[in-house]
Design a protein around this motif. Structure first.
Motif: not given
Ligand code: MN
Ligand code: ZN
Length: 484
Positions: A11, A79, A91, A123, A125, A151
């Motif tokens: 991350h 998520k 999230q 991705h 987030e 991430e």
């Molecule tokens: Mn993550």
């Protein structure tokens, strides 16, 4: 033989002006808790997120720098899980339509080999709030809540602790070069998780995940520890449990955190408050031209253009400010101005060596590296290098001049004149000094004549000291031998 197979999940926080889904400042240096907050990043019910364009551009840049396919269609998903640093209860992340897919990164191993590690996806987030545990209670700081978080997930192409560490280090360099992320691991701007399994066959063994890796050393040590732990279990006929473990940095061991039975069911579903992302090829291409020179390109160019050794090149790869300074100084060298071919001339190596050793040790800390050209202009630095090259100054005197240049921002030839540091090149003047030393050290001269080689070195030292280092040592040795 048991072979380890490793995958990484990394991350990293995006370096943007504002947060991912609101206009609050994204300031990782903010000391005052809960300063950069609003109803969106505090998760008030009914607050509506909007997408930060700058963050999307940063993740596309990351994808391009890492040879990914940028997807024209992508979307956000929820998520769901419960944790005190995530009051929304979910999230905003991406599940089956990430922005970047199928990339790769080439890493250089200590044995000289280059290895390609494939990247499965990157991705977009959001980061969570930060918890701090103090005196039996827990405090929540929402400054980090909603900060853009990317991430990256690799394929299971990694087979040793060294490969994992090298991948993380190379990724950090790329993120810093491209200004995508501060990527500082101590500050939590970049965080690693590793998956490790051992197997004798092509079929993968039971996977263990290790979290809380906040340094490259922790990445390396936790993998070494897990390989050993899992190997012992298997060799003793026991089975490896599928679980998540945490790295304990003081004890240098991994510890069980949760087993497979209590693993989360995230119940991903498309985020209803955000439209899907449509990224056109034109937008992708307009970002591709913004890509800066990446570490691997720089390594190649520094080899071809300056013929530096690998160790020096690696130094500059990790210190881009000094690399810039080196390049600026080279362009001021006489040989470079003449025909750009300094290769046969020793000046480039001399210039580089003085930057890596003497100049670096003069500068107090890393953050001053970017201001070094204000202290010593590349032009003055190149002039000093030419003076050394032409033997107008000895290396000892050059160090004195360099320190003076750093402290006074002066010009090397002026300092040389003002301080009376010019080299003594006249033989008769050197002989005069030698004769003085001989008459002052009759005993040492006797000893030398009686076979004591050490006494010669002592006399030579006296000559150099008397001249304040202004005589070329070879010359001094030659004349001293002749006279005695
Ligand atoms: Mn993550
Ligand atoms: Zn906000």
């Amino acid at each position: 033989m048991l072979k380890p197979t490793i995958g990484l999940e990394i991350h990293f926080e995006g370096k943007t002006k504002s947060k991912m889904f609101c206009s609050c400042l994204n300031n990782p240096e903010e000391k005052e808790p809960n300063k950069n907050v609003c109803p969106i990043c505090l998760a008030h019910p009914g607050a509506l997120p909007t997408i930060n364009k700058e963050a999307i551009e940063k993740i596309i840049l990351a994808g391009l720098a890492l040879n990914c396919e940028i997807q024209n269609y992508s979307r956000f998903d929820r998520k769901s899980y419960f944790y005190p640093d995530l009051p929304k209860g979910y999230q905003i992340s991406q599940f089956d339509f990430p922005i970047c897919k199928k990339g790769h990164l080439d890493i250089h191993l200590d044995n000289g080999e280059t290895k390609r590690i494939r990247i499965n996806r990157i991705h977009m987030e959001e980061d969570t709030a930060r918890l701090s545990h103090e005196g039996g209670s827990t405090l929540v700081d929402f400054n980090r809540s909603g900060v853009p978080l990317m991430e990256l997930v690799t394929e299971a192409d990694i087979h040793s602790a060294e490969e994992a560490k090298k991948f993380a280090q190379e990724l950090q360099l790329i993120l810093k070069y491209s200004d995508i992320s501060g990527a500082n691991m101590e500050k939590g701007q970049m965080r690693c998780e590793v998956n490790i399994s051992l197997s004798e066959t092509e079929e993968l063994g039971t996977k263990v995940e290790v979290k809380n890796l906040n340094s490259f050393k922790a990445v390396e040590k936790s993998i070494e520890y897990e390989i050993k732990r899992q190997k012992e279990l298997i060799e003793n006929g026991e089975s490896v449990k599928q679980e998540t473990r945490g790295w304990h940095d003081t004890k240098q061991i991994t510890m069980e955190q949760r087993s497979k039975e209590d693993s989360f069911e995230y119940r991903y579903f498309p985020e209803p408050d955000l439209p899907p992302l449509n990224i056109s090829n034109e937008e992708i291409e307009s970002l591709r031209v913004k890509l800066v020179e990446l570490p691997n390109q720089k390594r190649k160019r520094f080899k071809e253009e300056f013929d530096l050794d690998d160790k020096s090149i690696e130094f500059y790869i990790n210190e881009p400010d000094l690399a810039n300074y080196f390049e600026k100084s080279v362009s001021e060298l006489d040989c470079w101005k003449r025909d750009k071919d300094c290769m046969k001339d020793g000046s480039i190596k001399l210039c580089s060596n003085y930057i890596i050793t003497d100049l670096q040790s003069l500068i107090k800390n890393d953050s001053d590296f970017d201001k070094i050209d204000k202290k010593i202009t590349p032009e003055n630095f190149a002039e000093l290098i030419s003076m050394i090259e032409k033997e107008e100054v000895s290396s000892n005197i050059a160090k004195v001049i360099l320190t003076e240049m750093y402290n006074t921002q002066g010009d090397p030839s002026n300092i040389l004149k003002e301080k009376g540091l010019s080299a003594i090149t006249d033989d008769s003047e050197i002989e005069k000094i030698i004769n003085e030393v001989i008459s002052e050290n009759a005993k040492a001269v006797e000893d030398y004549k009686g076979g004591k080689d050490n006494s010669f070195m002592f006399l030579l030292g006296q000559v150099m000291a008397k001249s304040k280092g202004k005589i070329n040592p070879q010359k001094a040795e030659e004349l001293l031998k002749k006279i005695i």
